[in-house]
Design an enzyme around this catalytic site. Structure first.
Site, short mmCIF file in Angstrom:
data_model
loop_
_atom_site.label_atom_id
_atom_site.label_comp_id
_atom_site.label_asym_id
_atom_site.label_seq_id
_atom_site.Cartn_x
_atom_site.Cartn_y
_atom_site.Cartn_z
N HIS A 1 1.04 -1.12 -0.05
CA HIS A 1 -0.02 0.42 -0.07
C HIS A 1 0.63 1.13 -0.30
O HIS A 1 1.80 1.40 0.58
CB HIS A 1 -0.54 -0.08 1.33
CG HIS A 1 -2.24 1.17 2.09
ND1 HIS A 1 -1.37 2.60 1.64
CD2 HIS A 1 -3.18 0.92 1.21
CE1 HIS A 1 -2.65 3.14 1.78
NE2 HIS A 1 -3.94 1.95 1.38
N ASP B 1 2.86 -4.38 8.25
CA ASP B 1 2.30 -2.97 7.86
C ASP B 1 0.25 -4.18 8.10
O ASP B 1 0.13 -5.12 7.72
CB ASP B 1 1.96 -2.95 6.75
CG ASP B 1 0.59 -2.53 6.04
OD1 ASP B 1 0.39 -1.86 6.84
OD2 ASP B 1 0.31 -1.38 5.12
N GLN C 1 -4.41 -5.45 7.39
CA GLN C 1 -5.22 -6.12 6.97
C GLN C 1 -5.38 -7.54 7.15
O GLN C 1 -6.12 -8.35 8.21
CB GLN C 1 -5.26 -6.90 5.85
CG GLN C 1 -5.51 -4.93 4.32
CD GLN C 1 -6.81 -4.86 4.22
OE1 GLN C 1 -7.36 -5.71 4.26
NE2 GLN C 1 -6.59 -2.92 4.03
N LYS D 1 -10.07 -0.65 10.54
CA LYS D 1 -10.25 -1.47 9.77
C LYS D 1 -11.33 -3.36 10.78
O LYS D 1 -11.41 -3.91 10.07
CB LYS D 1 -9.22 -1.84 8.64
CG LYS D 1 -9.13 -1.16 7.60
CD LYS D 1 -7.88 -1.25 6.98
CE LYS D 1 -7.32 -0.14 6.22
NZ LYS D 1 -8.49 0.29 4.98
N CYS E 1 -5.10 2.37 -3.90
CA CYS E 1 -3.30 2.85 -3.23
C CYS E 1 -1.88 1.93 -3.41
O CYS E 1 -1.38 2.05 -1.92
CB CYS E 1 -3.82 3.07 -1.40
SG CYS E 1 -4.54 4.72 -1.00
#
Ligand code: PLP
Length: 396
Positions: free
Chosen positions: A112, A189, A192, A215, A354
């Site tokens: 991303h 990261d 998700q 999220k 993104c």
């Protein structure tokens, strides 16, 4: 499940299939934040009166809930605005602590923008070079290439736990081992990753794990940076202001202890308390059952898409796939498809997500993305397929 989410419960016709962008919020989270504003609102860490002490307790309890869930120490949980701010914090602060000219930062081509641009800025600032792990023809990370890219000059490896476009879980345990073998720091990261399963930062042995609250059932404006205590101790503050200091004189300042050192100014109190509640909701779910249900829905969709010869689904599902379906239609632009879906009360994502470098690799400027989550069912997938048929009638 739908009943737990007021927005969905209040609008039975709505099909929400864009949870990789943001999740819907359970009633318990909304109610908890309301309760804070209705009966607990005060600034934290400052007041000596009961209201402020109660607000501080609720705020810090949220941190403890999240720390327990991640198997981290409480002082290793830094509240940020989200994944993006958490990565910027590390790129700046860890950059200052660890990066010097000639050093290398290893990313992947599937990141991303939030896990690319902060490193581009850091590389420019500290004279470091970026290296990118490529993908195989099956859109998996090329671990052979990773082995040759992660070497003695590598200072930092920053990689997504799960790709927001492909829905593929990257082999982060292996990448962390490779990074550690050369003495490099690791950032995951987890924007998700935190959504699709339990995360144990100690078992992973990463130095940093970043995610956004919104999220994972929480509100916007709040996220978390987990940082290994020893790393956070070595790093200078990211921002200056109230709360992050121990003592200020006109000549200079000294820093507060962790985690306050990295939390300048009045924090996002209600969102943090809401995120604590979101974790209580999440941790009460059977996360692996949820993941296999999301995957079943994704597989059902891929199966249905086989009847559309103009549709190209990019990913081949495997054990590492969480059910996010990204595809392109050779005759309908993703934005047009998303607009037709909108008319049918079906929300899907269209665009570059993104991840423009990944779009370049896929050979498209945009894709459509369907991301099923805990409140979706087979009927939602059918509603989307019906909307796609309608779009074909209009555009093909
Ligand atoms: C993999 C990944 N990283 C980073 C981000 C950025 O998250 P935020 O915009 O909440 O900071 C996202 C959001 O879509 C994401 O999916």
């Amino acid at each position: 499940m739908r009943e737990h989410f007021p927005l969905l419960a209040n609008d039975p016709e709505l099909v929400y299939l864009d949870s990789a962008a943001t999740s819907q919020k359970p009633a318990s989270v909304i109610e908890r934040m309301n309760r804070y504003y209705l009966s607990e609102n005060a600034n934290v860490h400052r007041g000596v009166y009961k209201l402020s002490e109660d607000a501080t307790r609720a705020f810090e309890e949220a941190r403890q809930t999240i720390a327990r869930s991640l198997n981290a120490k409480t002082e290793e949980i830094i509240f940020t605005r989200g994944t993006t701010e958490a990565i910027n914090l590390v790129a700046n602060s860890a950059g200052q602590a660890y990066l010097k000219p000639g050093d290398e930062i290893v990313l992947t081509v599937a990141e991303h923008h939030s896990n690319i641009v902060p490193w581009q800025l850091a590389a420019e600032r500290f004279g470091a070079t970026l290296k990118f792990i490529p993908l195989t023809s099956h859109l998996r990370l090329d671990l052979e290439a990773a082995k040759s890219l992660i070497g003695p000059r590598t200072r930092l490896v920053a990689v997504a736990h799960i790709s927001n476009v492909l829905g593929i879980e990257h082999p982060i345990a292996e990448l962390i081992r490779m990074a550690k073998a050369v003495g490099a720091k690791t950032l995951i990261d987890g924007a998700q990753g935190i959504v699709h399963g339990a995360v144990d930062v100690k078992a992973l042995d990463c130095d940093f794990y970043a995610f956004s609250g919104h999220k994972v059932f929480g509100p916007t404006g709040i996220g978390v940076l987990y940082g290994r205590e020893a790393c956070l101790e070595q790093m200078p503050p990211y921002q200056g202001g109230g709360d992050m200091i121990e003592r200020v004189t006109l000549q200079g300042s000294s820093w507060n202890i962790l985690p306050s050192k990295f939390e300048a100014g009045t924090p996002a109190i209600a969102p943090a308390i809401g995120l604590g509640e979101a974790f209580r909701f999440r941790d009460a779910l059977d996360l692996s059952a949820m993941r296999s249900k999301d995957k079943q829905l994704g597989l059902a969709l891929i199966d249905a898409l086989k009847e559309f010869p103009d549709v190209r689904v990019f990913v081949e599902p495997g054990p590492d796939w969480v059910g996010i379906v990204t595809f392109a239609h050779s005759k309908i632009h993703p934005h047009d498809l998303a607009s037709v879906c909108d008319n049918e009360k079906v929300c899907i994502r269209a665009g570059h997500h993104c991840a423009q470098p990944l779009m370049d690799i896929l050979g498209v400027s945009a894709t459509a993305r369907v991301s099923p989550f805990v409140y979706n069912d087979a009927q939602d997938i059918q509603r989307f397929v019906k909307a796609l048929r309608k779009a074909e009638l209009l555009f093909v």
